[in-house]
Design a protein around this motif. Structure first.
Motif, PDB file in Angstrom:
ATOM      1  N   LYS A 102      -4.416  -1.011  -8.074  1.00 60.42           N
ATOM      2  CA  LYS A 102      -5.679  -0.283  -7.998  1.00 60.42           C
ATOM      3  C   LYS A 102      -5.556   0.982  -7.146  1.00 60.42           C
ATOM      4  CE  LYS A 102      -8.057  -3.763  -6.337  1.00 60.42           C
ATOM      5  NZ  LYS A 102      -9.187  -4.645  -5.909  1.00 60.42           N
ATOM      6  N   GLN A 103      -6.183   2.040  -7.632  1.00 57.76           N
ATOM      7  CA  GLN A 103      -6.254   3.282  -6.860  1.00 57.76           C
ATOM      8  C   GLN A 103      -7.284   3.114  -5.746  1.00 57.76           C
ATOM      9  OE1 GLN A 103      -7.166   6.722  -9.202  1.00 57.76           O
ATOM     10  NE2 GLN A 103      -7.132   8.133  -7.457  1.00 57.76           N
ATOM     11  N   THR A 104      -6.902   3.502  -4.525  1.00 56.54           N
ATOM     12  CA  THR A 104      -7.811   3.381  -3.382  1.00 56.54           C
ATOM     13  C   THR A 104      -8.143   4.733  -2.762  1.00 56.54           C
ATOM     14  OG1 THR A 104      -5.888   2.949  -1.968  1.00 56.54           O
ATOM     15  CG2 THR A 104      -7.082   1.033  -2.823  1.00 56.54           C
ATOM     16  N   MET A 112      -0.858  -2.484  -4.588  1.00 60.93           N
ATOM     17  CA  MET A 112      -0.259  -3.340  -5.599  1.00 60.93           C
ATOM     18  C   MET A 112      -0.146  -4.737  -5.000  1.00 60.93           C
ATOM     19  SD  MET A 112       3.379  -2.872  -7.617  1.00 60.93           S
ATOM     20  CE  MET A 112       4.421  -3.436  -6.272  1.00 60.93           C
ATOM     21  N   GLU A 113      -0.804  -5.710  -5.640  1.00 57.95           N
ATOM     22  CA  GLU A 113      -0.820  -7.076  -5.126  1.00 57.95           C
ATOM     23  C   GLU A 113       0.020  -7.979  -6.021  1.00 57.95           C
ATOM     24  OE1 GLU A 113      -3.947 -10.757  -4.283  1.00 57.95           O
ATOM     25  OE2 GLU A 113      -4.710  -8.795  -4.924  1.00 57.95           O
ATOM     26  N   THR A 114       1.078  -8.545  -5.479  1.00 60.18           N
ATOM     27  CA  THR A 114       1.942  -9.453  -6.224  1.00 60.18           C
ATOM     28  C   THR A 114       1.418 -10.886  -6.108  1.00 60.18           C
ATOM     29  OG1 THR A 114       3.399  -9.777  -4.314  1.00 60.18           O
ATOM     30  CG2 THR A 114       3.935  -7.968  -5.808  1.00 60.18           C
ATOM     31  N   ASP A 115       1.874 -11.743  -7.004  1.00 61.58           N
ATOM     32  CA  ASP A 115       1.362 -13.123  -6.997  1.00 61.58           C
ATOM     33  C   ASP A 115       1.997 -13.984  -5.910  1.00 61.58           C
ATOM     34  OD1 ASP A 115       3.842 -13.074  -8.230  1.00 61.58           O
ATOM     35  OD2 ASP A 115       3.353 -14.624  -9.690  1.00 61.58           O
ATOM     36  N   LYS A 116       3.178 -13.577  -5.429  1.00 62.81           N
ATOM     37  CA  LYS A 116       3.878 -14.336  -4.394  1.00 62.81           C
ATOM     38  C   LYS A 116       4.498 -13.372  -3.389  1.00 62.81           C
ATOM     39  CE  LYS A 116       5.112 -17.964  -7.720  1.00 62.81           C
ATOM     40  NZ  LYS A 116       6.232 -18.631  -8.426  1.00 62.81           N
ATOM     41  N   THR A 141       0.857  -1.191   0.000  1.00 63.47           N
ATOM     42  CA  THR A 141       0.000   0.000   0.000  1.00 63.47           C
ATOM     43  C   THR A 141       0.890   1.238   0.000  1.00 63.47           C
ATOM     44  OG1 THR A 141      -1.748  -1.152   1.227  1.00 63.47           O
ATOM     45  CG2 THR A 141      -1.810   1.261   1.215  1.00 63.47           C
ATOM     46  N   PHE A 142       0.730   2.075  -1.024  1.00 64.97           N
ATOM     47  CA  PHE A 142       1.564   3.266  -1.179  1.00 64.97           C
ATOM     48  C   PHE A 142       0.743   4.537  -0.979  1.00 64.97           C
ATOM     49  CE2 PHE A 142       3.726   0.018  -3.682  1.00 64.97           C
ATOM     50  CZ  PHE A 142       5.055   0.217  -3.352  1.00 64.97           C
ATOM     51  N   LYS A 143       1.314   5.479  -0.253  1.00 67.09           N
ATOM     52  CA  LYS A 143       0.755   6.823  -0.159  1.00 67.09           C
ATOM     53  C   LYS A 143       1.634   7.750  -0.992  1.00 67.09           C
ATOM     54  CE  LYS A 143      -1.568   6.399   4.303  1.00 67.09           C
ATOM     55  NZ  LYS A 143      -1.731   6.957   5.668  1.00 67.09           N
TER      56      LYS A 143
END
Length: 531
Positions: free
Chosen positions: A148-150, A157-161, A95-97
């Motif tokens: 996805k923008q939240t 950003m969701e990685t697969d692993k 999660t990025f700000k």
């Protein structure tokens, strides 16, 4: 009033910028820094496509990235566009700000929408550097669900692993992760291309300089970005394409350029004695190598691969042609990287090479071609290798071309031997392991095309070992895994790695603040000035 990048420079004005610094003037303008540099490798100005040395440096001075690192200590990672970030307990969601009140050169505000668009766009366009982001499981079909923008200034950003977090963050320091102005880019979209055909030759960034103009094989002009937080001291920076090193030296000595970037060892030694010139150097995370295409039946023989490693006079090349500009290094990880080894097991040994060739059924040698660029140092190294190959009966035909021609042929696996440089895309050891030691699909229509693929090499179990190394969170264990990978490639890989690059720049003594970092995209003119 919003200020848009000026891509309507007249040809006459650009020509004036590029060529008007005559001997009569004998000095470049005080607010302008002029480089003499061979920049014929530039193919595109779009960060989603940039994968060459010259254009990476230009992007590094004109675009910002989500994350960056301290060039004096690359282990120190910091947020550039990102203000902060967190990683979920399962290690897969970041999660990025985003920093607020940032603006693009156009005047448009920089928000999370632009960051998400930039990362998604790079994956969807799927140009050469897209694999840097794609290795986290992103593709054009899922990237909009995974990045996805939240909020106005927040995204996930969701990685697969659950990769090593530093690996993920270092990848976000690469040029392909540059943040582009969504509004400006999409205003120039045609036929759903996400502005690609426009951005190849235009600019939509937020860095210290904007790209004002590019004329292929002639000039790149950068102009100060008035919206950048820390104002650049210089009004503009000009990169002039000067192919001949002797011309670079002459222009530097006359004061017609401020920095010469490609001088040969003799010219470096000569200008270092000039009281008006200073010489600076910095080690690069770049290695020089030969790529041996395994589609060639002779080069596909293990004994031949090893024989050619004994037919290079490493020390002579380092001490003469590349004096000041490189040191002998034979492993795929540059010095300074986690797990890098400094073993140099090969030296010129014609007798051993002949014996290996005989074992391969080629006791009388064979004929082969090598694609080379027209850069003097590349030509010099190629000719030296041609001479030592001949001592064992290997007849090497050199095929000269410009950078675009040789790279295009190399990326299509249409070469026999390619000579060139490989610069790490990010400061994690996976950057080089993933390209030298892994190849998930060796078919001609493979999606990922690392150097192992370009040379049609299936590394077998090394691919799985490379994938395991990037998941290891224990730094000591991870370093050991990379040491083993390097030794395996040294022994049997289709690469003859012979030097680690040292970058040298000769500068007029009034130039201050031009920084050469560990990679070309960290070479900075942001705070350069002329005293």
């Amino acid at each position: 009033m919003k200020r848009l990048p000026k891509f309507f420079l007249s040809a006459a004005l650009v020509a004036t910028m590029a060529t008007s610094f005559s001997a009569v003037q004998a000095a470049t303008p005080p607010d302008t820094l002029v480089h003499a540099w061979q920049i014929d490798d530039i193919i595109s100005l779009d960060p989603a496509e940039i994968f060459e040395f010259s254009s990476s440096e230009i992007a590094g001075n004109t675009y910002e990235r989500l994350i960056n690192y301290d060039i004096k200590d690359v282990s120190k990672i910091y947020g550039e566009v990102a203000e902060s970030w967190t990683v979920s307990d399962d290690g897969k969601t970041y999660t990025f700000k985003i920093r607020q009140n940032k603006k693009f050169a156009s005047g448009n505000p920089l928000t999370a929408e632009d960051v998400v668009f930039s990362l998604q766009r790079a994956v969807i366009l799927d140009k050469s550097p897209a694999f840097i982001l794609g290795q986290f499981g992103f593709d054009k079909n899922n990237v909009k669900d995974k990045i996805k923008q939240t909020g106005p200034y927040e995204f996930t950003m969701e990685t697969d692993k659950a990769y090593a977090p530093t690996f993920v963050l270092y990848c976000l320091t690469s040029t392909v992760a540059s943040i582009v102005d969504k509004k400006l880019t999409m205003q120039n979209e045609k036929d759903g291309d996400l502005g690609y055909n426009w951005l190849k030759t235009h600019y939509a960034g937020s860095g210290p300089f904007s790209i004002r103009d590019w004329k292929a094989n002639e000039v790149v002009v950068l102009e100060r970005n008035p919206n950048y937080e820390k104002k650049a001291p210089l009004a503009r920076v000009i990169y002039r394409h000067i192919k001949e090193t002797a011309t670079q030296r002459l222009l530097l000595e006359k004061g017609d350029v401020d920095i010469a970037r490609n001088l040969n060892p003799e010219e470096i030694a000569a200008v270092s004695k000039n009281p008006d010139i200073k010489v600076d150097s910095a080690p690069k995370g770049t290695v020089w190598y030969l790529g041996l295409n395994q589609k060639n039946p002779n080069l596909a023989k293990p004994e031949v691969r090893k024989a050619l490693k004994y037919l290079v006079d490493y020390a002579a090349i380092a001490d003469t042609i590349m004096k000041y500009k490189g040191e002998v290094h034979q492993a795929f990880l540059p010095k300074g990287y986690l797990g890098a080894i400094n073993d140099n097991p090969y030296k010129l040994d014609v007798a051993k090479a002949k014996d290996l060739l005989a074992q391969a059924g080629l006791k009388d040698g064979f004929s082969v071609t090598m694609d080379t660029t027209s850069r003097p140092e590349t030509t010099g190294i190629a000719q030296a290798i041609q001479s030592t190959f001949a001592q064992a009966g290997v007849k090497l035909e050199l095929i000269p071309g410009d950078n675009k021609q040789t790279l295009t042929k190399y990326r299509a696996r249409q070469h026999d031997i390619y000579i060139g440089e490989w610069g790490s895309d990010y400061q994690d050891p996976n950057s080089n392991a993933d390209t030298f030691a892994a190849n998930d699909d060796n078919s001609d229509n493979a999606k990922a095309k690392p150097l192992a693929w370009r040379n049609a090499w299936d590394p077998g179990p090394l691919t799985a070992k490379t994938r395991a190394a990037v998941m290891e969170r224990d730094a000591e264990k991870r370093a050991q895994m990379y040491e083993e990978l390097q030794k395996a490639v040294l022994d049997d890989g289709p690469f003859v790695i012979f030097l680690q690059k040292i970058e040298v720049a000769a500068e007029r003594k009034n130039v201050d603040g031009f920084v050469m970092g560990p990679s070309f995209d960290t070479n900075s003119v942001a705070q350069a000035k002329k005293n």
